[in-house]
Design a protein around this motif. Structure first.
Motif, PDB file in Angstrom:
ATOM      1  N   UNK A 252       0.592  -3.173  -6.209  1.00 12.53           N
ATOM      2  CA  UNK A 252       0.691  -1.950  -5.414  1.00 12.53           C
ATOM      3  C   UNK A 252      -0.626  -1.203  -5.495  1.00 12.53           C
ATOM      4  N   UNK A 253      -1.196  -0.903  -4.327  1.00 16.42           N
ATOM      5  CA  UNK A 253      -2.392  -0.060  -4.265  1.00 16.42           C
ATOM      6  C   UNK A 253      -1.937   1.349  -3.896  1.00 16.42           C
ATOM      7  N   UNK A 254      -2.225   2.348  -4.744  1.00 19.98           N
ATOM      8  CA  UNK A 254      -1.709   3.696  -4.478  1.00 19.98           C
ATOM      9  C   UNK A 254      -2.589   4.554  -3.584  1.00 19.98           C
ATOM     10  N   UNK A 255      -3.797   4.068  -3.207  1.00 22.53           N
ATOM     11  CA  UNK A 255      -4.696   4.899  -2.413  1.00 22.53           C
ATOM     12  C   UNK A 255      -5.165   6.087  -3.212  1.00 22.53           C
TER      13      UNK A 255
ATOM     14  N   UNK B 190      -8.860   7.382  -9.750  1.00 21.05           N
ATOM     15  CA  UNK B 190      -8.484   6.731  -8.501  1.00 21.05           C
ATOM     16  C   UNK B 190      -9.735   6.559  -7.655  1.00 21.05           C
ATOM     17  N   UNK B 191      -9.570   5.943  -6.508  1.00 19.75           N
ATOM     18  CA  UNK B 191     -10.633   5.891  -5.514  1.00 19.75           C
ATOM     19  C   UNK B 191     -10.723   7.258  -4.840  1.00 19.75           C
TER      20      UNK B 191
ATOM     21  N   UNK C 242      -0.696  11.484  -3.524  1.00 20.69           N
ATOM     22  CA  UNK C 242       0.655  10.973  -3.756  1.00 20.69           C
ATOM     23  C   UNK C 242       0.806  10.456  -5.186  1.00 20.69           C
ATOM     24  N   UNK C 243       1.034   9.149  -5.359  1.00 19.58           N
ATOM     25  CA  UNK C 243       1.337   8.600  -6.690  1.00 19.58           C
ATOM     26  C   UNK C 243       0.121   7.972  -7.374  1.00 19.58           C
ATOM     27  N   UNK C 244      -1.063   8.189  -6.828  1.00 15.26           N
ATOM     28  CA  UNK C 244      -2.237   7.465  -7.329  1.00 15.26           C
ATOM     29  C   UNK C 244      -2.604   7.825  -8.762  1.00 15.26           C
ATOM     30  N   UNK C 245      -2.295   9.046  -9.203  1.00 16.34           N
ATOM     31  CA  UNK C 245      -2.621   9.453 -10.564  1.00 16.34           C
ATOM     32  C   UNK C 245      -1.361   9.825 -11.342  1.00 16.34           C
ATOM     33  N   UNK C 246      -0.287   9.110 -11.044  1.00 15.26           N
ATOM     34  CA  UNK C 246       1.006   9.343 -11.690  1.00 15.26           C
ATOM     35  C   UNK C 246       1.210   8.278 -12.761  1.00 15.26           C
TER      36      UNK C 246
ATOM     37  N   UNK D  44       0.862  -1.187   0.000  1.00 12.22           N
ATOM     38  CA  UNK D  44       0.000   0.000   0.000  1.00 12.22           C
ATOM     39  C   UNK D  44       0.892   1.228   0.000  1.00 12.22           C
ATOM     40  N   UNK D  45       0.935   1.916  -1.123  1.00 12.86           N
ATOM     41  CA  UNK D  45       1.832   3.059  -1.292  1.00 12.86           C
ATOM     42  C   UNK D  45       1.157   4.341  -0.827  1.00 12.86           C
TER      43      UNK D  45
END
Length: 678
Positions: free
Chosen positions: A78-81, A292-293, A84-88, A7-8
């Motif tokens: 990897x779950x980005x939440x 993302x969520x 941070x990096x979720x939409x990278x 979980x990142x």
């Protein structure tokens, strides 16, 4: 299905993802920064790995290091939440190159929706309705100004790569355009590394309605209905609810189908949110798609009975969507309130500090069709998604969210009643919070009657930001009772001897009465004079021309006071000489004053301008010796990725500038000297 994922992310979303993984038997790996070594998400996951310094750029944004950790720990995905990096898109591509599954959409979809201007051009091709505006690549300031003039004021300047309300300004008139554009570009560059902006017509009473979409790799795509996120401050959401009040089935279907068309246009896979701005007449326009969520996803879960994180995991593992469109339905109504460490009375400035005392309403987390504890159609229906515990610190490095408070009811009225009850039971000591503000917000007539638009808070300022209410006899009595209980504990030197004369050291006097006078200070510095008179085994409390018989009983923080025929219950938490009183949904703070220690009380600081929160100086707008009038911007600070302008409190002259651009300052630090003019 995966056996182990990394979980990142951090905080409540990391805990939220880990909870679903635990239920599905999937092991989790947490990553943490220096500031998060003892954080809740670190303890909640099965494994945890340190990844760097406190600042996000030194830890949670280190994509290469996170991928190394995932491979070293044997994680398959990897779950980005969110954040941070979720939409990278680069991170999504790097995951694939390393043989890891990115639990999110394809990099191509992130790329297509990552630029708001490019996304709007794509949506125009897909026949999704758009707000009038300029979304082009030419970023010449003169061109942007001409486009704003063409569209007509007010206009909204928005960071092209933005999100979360950052990098946005409403421009009411042409003469304010250049300054607003400069501010938006600075904030956009600091938050997203991209200073490009778009210009849109600003609708005066719009609603913010978003559609939850989900797609799998087999070509299926559905919408899980809508959320109304109209109640915002500084372009950031405060309250969310599902379904949207007043939504007809025809309009719901039209918006849902438009959202699905938007997702299909970019070959979407996974969870996404298509955000629309809607007029009061029912017309709606595409704003953006978050790949993302969303923070507010729990209200969708509450009304559909679906675990959206589980859907993410299954889709990322190659499985088809769990349900088809015709199998989805709405059950009841849900509300979410974001509990933040911030001060609403100071323009929602973030607050930092330690959660010295934290009590929350009893939570029963359920999905439709069954409950973890209780019946979802009965009195239960409160859920708390949190990433912090009592004793944790809210630092200046990350978003100041404490928790998300989510409630469910069979209809909106029941959900509102449950939210009011739950907020009244939320107790926080150690820093400023927005809990009292949220209580006023859910109780105000506009929200209760679903008269919603993004300007609701501003339209109702008189109700939502009232003068401080006076402290009543009940709060005074609770403070006095807690003080007596503490003093009795401090005097007890021999608990093994119940007959010790020191066990009870009350106010007994031979042939007389005892009068004790107390001075208590409110948060605004107002002094309250209180007297407690005891005679013949009876006590009377005197305050503000009132008198009442007084008797009390305390069990830890729970206090009961009898004031004649009135019985008062509350909780009191003593923090040194400061007493935090929670009673009847209120939080009063009273400080016990030592008359010998406050002889100099009331002397002002005179000539100082101090930092309202920890942050970095990003612009100094005046020079030493400058003569300014009240309201003149003096310097700009950045904290938690938001800009805050420090202005002259009165007409005067700037003295010495104590900090320069780039300097870090702590809360309360003197920024400059200032001499006011009479």
């Amino acid at each position: 299905m995966f056996r182990k994922i990394l979980i990142a992310n951090r905080g409540e979303i990391a805990c939220r993802v880990a909870a679903t993984c635990r239920r599905l038997g999937i092991r989790t790996v947490a990553v943490y920064s220096d500031a998060d070594a003892d954080a809740r998400h670190v303890a909640f996951c099965d494994e945890a790995v340190h990844i760097g310094g406190a600042a996000a750029r030194d830890s949670y944004l280190r994509a290469d290091h996170i991928i190394e950790v995932a491979r070293a720990t044997g994680a398959q995905a990897i779950h980005p939440g969110y954040g941070f990096l979720s939409e990278n898109e680069g991170f999504a591509e790097a995951c694939a190159a390393a043989g890891l599954v990115f639990i999110g959409p394809p990099a191509s979809a992130i790329r297509a929706m990552g630029s708001k201007s490019a996304a709007k051009q794509l949506m125009e091709t897909a026949a999704v309705p758009l707000v009038p505006g300029y979304h082009g690549e030419d970023q010449d300031p003169a061109l942007l100004r001409r486009e704003a003039d063409r569209i007509g004021y007010p206009v909204l300047l928005k960071a092209s790569a933005g999100g979360g309300g950052k990098g946005m300004r409403v421009v009411e008139a042409p003469e304010a355009f250049e300054a607003a554009l400069a501010s938006v570009k600075r904030e956009a560059l600091a938050s997203f590394g991209d200073e490009r902006v778009l210009v849109e017509k600003y609708l005066t009473r719009p609603r913010h309605i978003e559609i939850q979409v989900f797609a799998d790799s087999q070509g299926h795509c559905v919408y899980l209905f809508e959320r109304d996120c109209s109640v915002q401050r500084r372009h950031q959401k405060v309250l969310e609810e599902a379904p949207a009040p007043g939504m007809s089935e025809e309009r719901r279907r039209a918006m849902g189908e438009a959202a699905v068309a938007a997702a299909r246009a970019v070959g979407y896979v996974g969870a996404g949110t298509v955000e629309f701005i809607a007029n009061q007449d029912g017309s709606f326009y595409f704003m953006e798609m978050n790949t993302r969520l969303q923070v507010e996803h729990p209200v969708t879960e509450m009304i559909t009975g679906q675990d959206l994180v589980e859907w993410q995991l299954r889709v990322a593992a190659g499985e088809p969507l769990p349900l088809a469109q015709e199998q989805l339905r709405i059950d009841g109504h849900a509300l979410e309130a974001r509990i933040y460490a911030e001060n609403p009375d100071k323009q929602f400035l973030p607050s930092t500090g330690t959660l010295r005392y934290l009590r929350t309403p009893a939570a029963v987390q359920f999905m439709r069709g069954g409950a973890v504890d209780g019946n979802p159609h009965g009195p239960a229906g409160v859920r708390i998604d949190a990433g912090v515990r009592e004793g944790d610190t809210i630092s200046p490095y990350y978003d100041p969210m404490i928790a998300k408070l989510i409630v469910w009811g069979r209809d909106r009225d029941e959900a509102l009643a449950r939210m009011r009850q739950a907020l009244a039971a939320y107790q926080v000591v150690g820093l400023s919070t927005n809990v009292a503000f949220l209580q006023r917000l859910v109780a105000c007539e506009a929200f209760a009657q679903a008269d919603l638009d993004t300007g609701l808070i501003e339209r109702n300022r008189a109700v939502l930001f009232p003068p401080a209410a006076p402290v009543g006899m009940e709060a005074i009595a609770l403070a006095v009772a807690a003080l007596q209980a503490r003093e009795a504990t401090e005097r007890r030197v021999d608990e093994a001897d119940p007959h010790s004369p020191w066990v009870r050291a009350g106010a007994w006097r031979l042939n007389g009465r005892a009068r004790r006078e107390l001075r208590l200070a409110k948060a605004d510095g107002t002094i309250l004079e209180v007297a407690l008179v005891e005679q013949g085994g009876r006590a009377t409390l005197f305050f503000a021309d009132q008198a009442a018989p007084f008797a009390a009983a305390c069990a830890a923080a729970d206090v009961r006071v009898d004031l004649g025929t009135r019985r008062v219950h509350g909780q009191v938490h003593a923090d040194g000489e400061r007493f935090h009183l929670f009673h009847d949904g209120r939080h009063d703070v009273l400080t016990l004053l030592d008359p010998l220690a406050h002889a100099g009380e009331g002397e002002g600081e005179g000539g100082k301008l101090t930092a309202p929160m920890p942050g970095k100086v990003i612009a100094v707008l005046v020079e030493a010796g400058a003569s300014v009038v009240r309201g003149t911007p003096l310097l700009v600070m950045e904290a938690m990725k938001m800009e805050h302008t420090i202005s002259a409190p009165v007409d005067g002259t700037v003295g010495e500038l104590l900090y320069a651009v780039g300097d870090q300052v702590s809360e309360g630090a003197q920024l400059l000297t200032f001499a006011g003019r009479a």
